[in-house]
Design a protein around this motif. Structure first.
Motif, PDB file in Angstrom:
ATOM      1  N   ALA A   1      -5.318  16.483   0.281  1.00  0.00           N
ATOM      2  CA  ALA A   1      -6.029  15.284   0.778  1.00  0.00           C
ATOM      3  C   ALA A   1      -5.249  14.326   1.165  1.00  0.00           C
ATOM      4  CB  ALA A   1      -7.234  15.166  -0.045  1.00  0.00           C
ATOM      5  N   LYS A   2      -5.228  13.981   2.592  1.00  0.00           N
ATOM      6  CA  LYS A   2      -4.580  12.700   3.005  1.00  0.00           C
ATOM      7  C   LYS A   2      -5.238  11.714   2.897  1.00  0.00           C
ATOM      8  CE  LYS A   2      -2.808  10.801   7.388  1.00  0.00           C
ATOM      9  NZ  LYS A   2      -2.469  10.920   8.745  1.00  0.00           N
ATOM     10  N   ARG A   3      -4.663  10.575   1.986  1.00  0.00           N
ATOM     11  CA  ARG A   3      -5.143   9.412   1.765  1.00  0.00           C
ATOM     12  C   ARG A   3      -4.197   8.026   2.088  1.00  0.00           C
ATOM     13  NH1 ARG A   3      -0.890   8.052  -0.329  1.00  0.00           N
ATOM     14  NH2 ARG A   3      -0.088   8.114  -2.210  1.00  0.00           N
ATOM     15  N   THR A   4      -4.826   7.092   2.576  1.00  0.00           N
ATOM     16  CA  THR A   4      -3.932   5.774   2.741  1.00  0.00           C
ATOM     17  C   THR A   4      -4.391   4.776   1.637  1.00  0.00           C
ATOM     18  OG1 THR A   4      -3.574   6.358   5.031  1.00  0.00           O
ATOM     19  CG2 THR A   4      -3.577   3.999   4.480  1.00  0.00           C
ATOM     20  N   LEU A   5      -3.623   3.829   1.188  1.00  0.00           N
ATOM     21  CA  LEU A   5      -4.157   2.756   0.115  1.00  0.00           C
ATOM     22  C   LEU A   5      -3.509   1.648   0.890  1.00  0.00           C
ATOM     23  CD1 LEU A   5      -2.763   4.181  -3.082  1.00  0.00           C
ATOM     24  CD2 LEU A   5      -5.251   4.144  -2.480  1.00  0.00           C
ATOM     25  N   ILE A   6      -4.323   0.276   0.835  1.00  0.00           N
ATOM     26  CA  ILE A   6      -3.960  -0.874   1.528  1.00  0.00           C
ATOM     27  C   ILE A   6      -4.585  -2.014   0.739  1.00  0.00           C
ATOM     28  CG2 ILE A   6      -5.508  -1.119   3.365  1.00  0.00           C
ATOM     29  CD1 ILE A   6      -1.826  -2.205   3.747  1.00  0.00           C
ATOM     30  N   ASN A   7      -3.811  -3.040   0.074  1.00  0.00           N
ATOM     31  CA  ASN A   7      -4.466  -4.175  -0.371  1.00  0.00           C
ATOM     32  C   ASN A   7      -4.623  -5.138   0.718  1.00  0.00           C
ATOM     33  OD1 ASN A   7      -5.060  -6.514  -1.830  1.00  0.00           O
ATOM     34  ND2 ASN A   7      -3.249  -6.389  -2.797  1.00  0.00           N
ATOM     35  N   LYS A   8      -5.953  -5.381   1.218  1.00  0.00           N
ATOM     36  CA  LYS A   8      -6.296  -6.369   2.113  1.00  0.00           C
ATOM     37  C   LYS A   8      -6.486  -7.608   1.719  1.00  0.00           C
ATOM     38  CE  LYS A   8      -7.931  -2.571   5.212  1.00  0.00           C
ATOM     39  NZ  LYS A   8      -9.013  -1.973   6.081  1.00  0.00           N
TER      40      LYS A   8
ATOM     41  N   GLY B   1       0.676  -1.330  -0.060  1.00  0.00           N
ATOM     42  CA  GLY B   1      -0.029  -0.162   0.012  1.00  0.00           C
ATOM     43  C   GLY B   1       0.808   1.210   0.087  1.00  0.00           C
ATOM     44  N   ALA B   2       0.108   2.278   0.398  1.00  0.00           N
ATOM     45  CA  ALA B   2       0.967   3.811   0.679  1.00  0.00           C
ATOM     46  C   ALA B   2       0.443   4.388   1.769  1.00  0.00           C
ATOM     47  CB  ALA B   2       0.558   4.508  -0.568  1.00  0.00           C
ATOM     48  N   GLN B   3       1.282   4.871   2.627  1.00  0.00           N
ATOM     49  CA  GLN B   3       1.190   5.439   3.992  1.00  0.00           C
ATOM     50  C   GLN B   3       0.070   6.564   3.779  1.00  0.00           C
ATOM     51  OE1 GLN B   3       5.148   6.380   4.894  1.00  0.00           O
ATOM     52  NE2 GLN B   3       5.872   4.270   5.252  1.00  0.00           N
ATOM     53  N   GLY B   4      -0.440   6.981   4.765  1.00  0.00           N
ATOM     54  CA  GLY B   4      -1.125   8.286   4.851  1.00  0.00           C
ATOM     55  C   GLY B   4      -0.302   9.516   4.498  1.00  0.00           C
ATOM     56  N   ASP B   5      -0.467  10.023   3.274  1.00  0.00           N
ATOM     57  CA  ASP B   5       0.219  10.923   2.921  1.00  0.00           C
ATOM     58  C   ASP B   5      -0.591  12.166   2.344  1.00  0.00           C
ATOM     59  OD1 ASP B   5       2.500  12.218   1.755  1.00  0.00           O
ATOM     60  OD2 ASP B   5       2.583  11.173  -0.156  1.00  0.00           O
ATOM     61  N   VAL B   6      -0.096  13.373   2.086  1.00  0.00           N
ATOM     62  CA  VAL B   6      -0.614  14.358   1.614  1.00  0.00           C
ATOM     63  C   VAL B   6       0.133  15.032   0.610  1.00  0.00           C
ATOM     64  CG1 VAL B   6      -1.326  16.844   2.088  1.00  0.00           C
ATOM     65  CG2 VAL B   6      -1.717  15.098   3.827  1.00  0.00           C
ATOM     66  N   SER B   7      -0.382  15.080  -0.618  1.00  0.00           N
ATOM     67  CA  SER B   7       0.210  15.628  -1.869  1.00  0.00           C
ATOM     68  C   SER B   7      -0.345  16.905  -2.314  1.00  0.00           C
ATOM     69  CB  SER B   7      -0.083  14.565  -2.699  1.00  0.00           C
ATOM     70  OG  SER B   7       0.430  15.104  -4.111  1.00  0.00           O
ATOM     71  N   PRO B   8       0.302  18.101  -2.858  1.00  0.00           N
ATOM     72  CA  PRO B   8      -0.354  19.318  -3.052  1.00  0.00           C
ATOM     73  C   PRO B   8      -0.990  18.882  -4.423  1.00  0.00           C
ATOM     74  CG  PRO B   8       2.090  19.309  -3.506  1.00  0.00           C
ATOM     75  CD  PRO B   8       1.573  18.049  -2.778  1.00  0.00           C
ATOM     76  N   LEU B   9      -0.643  17.822  -5.092  1.00  0.00           N
ATOM     77  CA  LEU B   9      -1.310  17.560  -6.451  1.00  0.00           C
ATOM     78  C   LEU B   9      -2.627  16.797  -6.250  1.00  0.00           C
ATOM     79  CD1 LEU B   9       2.084  16.868  -8.171  1.00  0.00           C
ATOM     80  CD2 LEU B   9       0.640  18.992  -8.298  1.00  0.00           C
ATOM     81  N   GLU B  10      -3.558  16.962  -7.416  1.00  0.00           N
ATOM     82  CA  GLU B  10      -4.685  16.082  -7.361  1.00  0.00           C
ATOM     83  C   GLU B  10      -4.152  14.727  -8.167  1.00  0.00           C
ATOM     84  OE1 GLU B  10      -8.161  17.244  -9.479  1.00  0.00           O
ATOM     85  OE2 GLU B  10      -6.872  18.129 -11.074  1.00  0.00           O
ATOM     86  N   LYS B  11      -4.963  13.782  -7.922  1.00  0.00           N
ATOM     87  CA  LYS B  11      -4.614  12.338  -8.491  1.00  0.00           C
ATOM     88  C   LYS B  11      -5.756  11.543  -8.911  1.00  0.00           C
ATOM     89  CE  LYS B  11      -1.834  11.550  -5.290  1.00  0.00           C
ATOM     90  NZ  LYS B  11      -1.842  12.343  -3.948  1.00  0.00           N
ATOM     91  N   VAL B  12      -5.823  10.825  -9.904  1.00  0.00           N
ATOM     92  CA  VAL B  12      -6.982   9.939 -10.144  1.00  0.00           C
ATOM     93  C   VAL B  12      -6.259   8.198 -10.294  1.00  0.00           C
ATOM     94  CG1 VAL B  12      -8.317   8.993 -11.832  1.00  0.00           C
ATOM     95  CG2 VAL B  12      -8.098  11.505 -11.514  1.00  0.00           C
ATOM     96  N   TYR B  13      -7.014   7.409  -9.640  1.00  0.00           N
ATOM     97  CA  TYR B  13      -7.088   6.073  -9.397  1.00  0.00           C
ATOM     98  C   TYR B  13      -7.841   5.387 -10.204  1.00  0.00           C
ATOM     99  CZ  TYR B  13      -3.861   7.057  -5.515  1.00  0.00           C
ATOM    100  OH  TYR B  13      -2.820   7.764  -4.654  1.00  0.00           O
ATOM    101  N   VAL B  14      -7.565   4.258 -11.170  1.00  0.00           N
ATOM    102  CA  VAL B  14      -8.428   3.578 -11.664  1.00  0.00           C
ATOM    103  C   VAL B  14      -7.991   1.977 -11.549  1.00  0.00           C
ATOM    104  CG1 VAL B  14      -9.467   2.838 -13.916  1.00  0.00           C
ATOM    105  CG2 VAL B  14      -8.711   5.208 -13.446  1.00  0.00           C
ATOM    106  N   VAL B  15      -8.670   1.280 -10.834  1.00  0.00           N
ATOM    107  CA  VAL B  15      -8.280  -0.080 -10.325  1.00  0.00           C
ATOM    108  C   VAL B  15      -8.556  -1.029 -11.708  1.00  0.00           C
ATOM    109  CG1 VAL B  15      -8.851  -2.081  -8.974  1.00  0.00           C
ATOM    110  CG2 VAL B  15      -8.931   0.214  -8.119  1.00  0.00           C
ATOM    111  N   LEU B  16      -7.572  -1.596 -12.022  1.00  0.00           N
ATOM    112  CA  LEU B  16      -7.884  -2.698 -13.203  1.00  0.00           C
ATOM    113  C   LEU B  16      -8.044  -3.940 -12.949  1.00  0.00           C
ATOM    114  CD1 LEU B  16      -4.673  -1.653 -15.147  1.00  0.00           C
ATOM    115  CD2 LEU B  16      -7.333  -0.778 -15.515  1.00  0.00           C
ATOM    116  N   GLU B  17      -7.385  -4.465 -11.931  1.00  0.00           N
ATOM    117  CA  GLU B  17      -7.682  -5.935 -11.160  1.00  0.00           C
ATOM    118  C   GLU B  17      -7.579  -5.634  -9.890  1.00  0.00           C
ATOM    119  OE1 GLU B  17      -5.582  -9.066 -13.099  1.00  0.00           O
ATOM    120  OE2 GLU B  17      -4.995  -8.027 -14.538  1.00  0.00           O
TER     121      GLU B  17
END
Length: 114
Positions: A90-97, A48-64
């Motif tokens: 915006a702070k976000r965290t990602l994790i593959n559970k 995953g990705a730790q809780g992080d804040v970036s000054p840039l917007e981003k888009v995620y598209v899950v493929l699988e």
């Protein structure tokens, strides 16, 4: 026009990510894209990705697979072809559970000091 074949995509390490393999598809060293870059991230189980804040917007598209995204203390599960936009600062965290690899496109603008 710039074409990047998957077999030619170069790996990159995203800051704050763990157990993730990122491949650059467009932008930066992969192509002449001027306003954005595109990556393909493969999240291993538990990755995953730790809780992080970036000054840039981003888009995620899950493929699988499916991935948990936490934003504003709310958890969302995205599956194949689900997408989300993370606003700037915006702070976000990602994790593959799950026990399956998750593949996800990442689309982001360049930082101002590129």
């Amino acid at each position: 026009m710039n074409i990047t074949k998957l077999e030619d995509a170069k790996p990159y390490q995203a800051p704050g990510h763990f157990d993730v393999c990122g491949l650059r598809l467009q932008g930066w060293e992969a192509s002449d894209a001027e306003n954005f870059w595109v990556g393909l991230s493969h999240f291993l189980p538990g990755g995953g990705a730790q809780g992080d804040v970036s000054p840039l917007e981003k888009v995620y598209v899950v493929l699988e697979g499916s991935i948990s995204i936490t934003h504003d203390n709310k958890e969302f599960i995205l599956g194949p072809l689900d997408s989300c936009r993370i606003p700037p600062n915006a702070k976000r965290t990602l994790i593959n559970k799950t026990n399956k690899t998750v593949s996800m496109l990442v689309i982001m603008p360049y930082p101002e000091n590129k």
